[in-house]
Write an enzyme that holds these catalytic residues in place. Structure first.
Site, PDB file in Angstrom:
ATOM      1  N   ASP A  66       0.827  -1.210   0.000  1.00 55.30           N
ATOM      2  CA  ASP A  66       0.000   0.000   0.000  1.00 55.30           C
ATOM      3  C   ASP A  66       0.857   1.254   0.000  1.00 55.30           C
ATOM      4  OD1 ASP A  66      -2.297  -1.521   0.026  1.00 55.30           O
ATOM      5  OD2 ASP A  66      -2.811  -1.092   2.108  1.00 55.30           O
ATOM      6  N   ASP A  79      -0.092  -0.437   5.822  1.00 52.42           N
ATOM      7  CA  ASP A  79      -1.229  -1.137   5.233  1.00 52.42           C
ATOM      8  C   ASP A  79      -2.490  -0.418   5.683  1.00 52.42           C
ATOM      9  OD1 ASP A  79      -1.820  -3.554   3.552  1.00 52.42           O
ATOM     10  OD2 ASP A  79      -3.206  -3.887   5.215  1.00 52.42           O
ATOM     11  N   LYS A  81      -6.461  -0.115   6.110  1.00 52.45           N
ATOM     12  CA  LYS A  81      -7.649  -0.959   6.272  1.00 52.45           C
ATOM     13  C   LYS A  81      -8.839  -0.050   6.521  1.00 52.45           C
ATOM     14  CE  LYS A  81      -5.451  -4.904   6.182  1.00 52.45           C
ATOM     15  NZ  LYS A  81      -5.498  -5.679   4.958  1.00 52.45           N
TER      16      LYS A  81
END
Length: 170
Positions: A66, A79, A81
């Site tokens: 990412d 990352d 989410k």
């Protein structure tokens, strides 16, 4: 859910690439997630990679990272989410620490990257706009997750070998 994630990642990629926020199109359905992320996005500096392919050639796995950036003076693999429900503890992100460890291992081994990463960051954006959760993974956390990742990768390979042998015997 997939469209929301895709759009949120696209907006994150744009803002971290230098697009001013007032030039972004933020769909109404992800406005809460966007508000949730603002404080973290403001702290991201020196972005090295966004939605970038990575491969670990000797262990034969790959993925898409990412983000790699400086956050609070530390180089981290991030990352992103999104969640509708609160996730106040890192355990509620399930296998995300393993995913980050796997990507860090791949980035550190991939000749296309000239950086070495030791730490990670999980950022959970909330649909209701509440301030996002951030889980910093220290070098030791990453080492522990890497050991679990290697165990899981080996189990997967053993399972594949067993299924391949079963198919050949039929």
């Amino acid at each position: 859910i997939l469209n929301n994630g895709r759009d949120l990642h696209a907006n994150i990629r744009e803002i971290l690439s230098g697009t001013p926020e007032d030039h972004l199109f933020i769909p109404e359905r992800i406005e809460g997630h966007w508000r949730s992320l603002r404080s973290v996005l403001a702290g991201m500096k020196q972005v090295h990679a966004l939605e970038s392919h990575v491969a670990h050639s000797s262990l034969a796995y790959c993925g898409i990272v990412d983000c790699i950036a400086q956050f609070r003076d530390k180089l981290v693999l991030v990352d992103w989410k999104s969640s509708e429900k609160p996730k106040p503890v890192v355990a509620m992100t399930y296998d995300t620490p393993l995913q980050i460890a796997a990507y860090i291992g791949a980035v550190n081994e991939d000749p296309n990257y000239s950086i070495k990463i030791r730490e990670g960051l999980i950022v959970v954006a909330y649909q209701n706009g509440n301030i996002c959760e951030t889980f910093f993974l220290t070098e030791n956390d990453v080492k522990v997750a890497w050991e679990k990742w290697m165990k899981r990768l080996n189990q997967y390979r053993q399972q594949q070998e067993t299924s391949g042998a079963n198919i050949k015997s039929k």
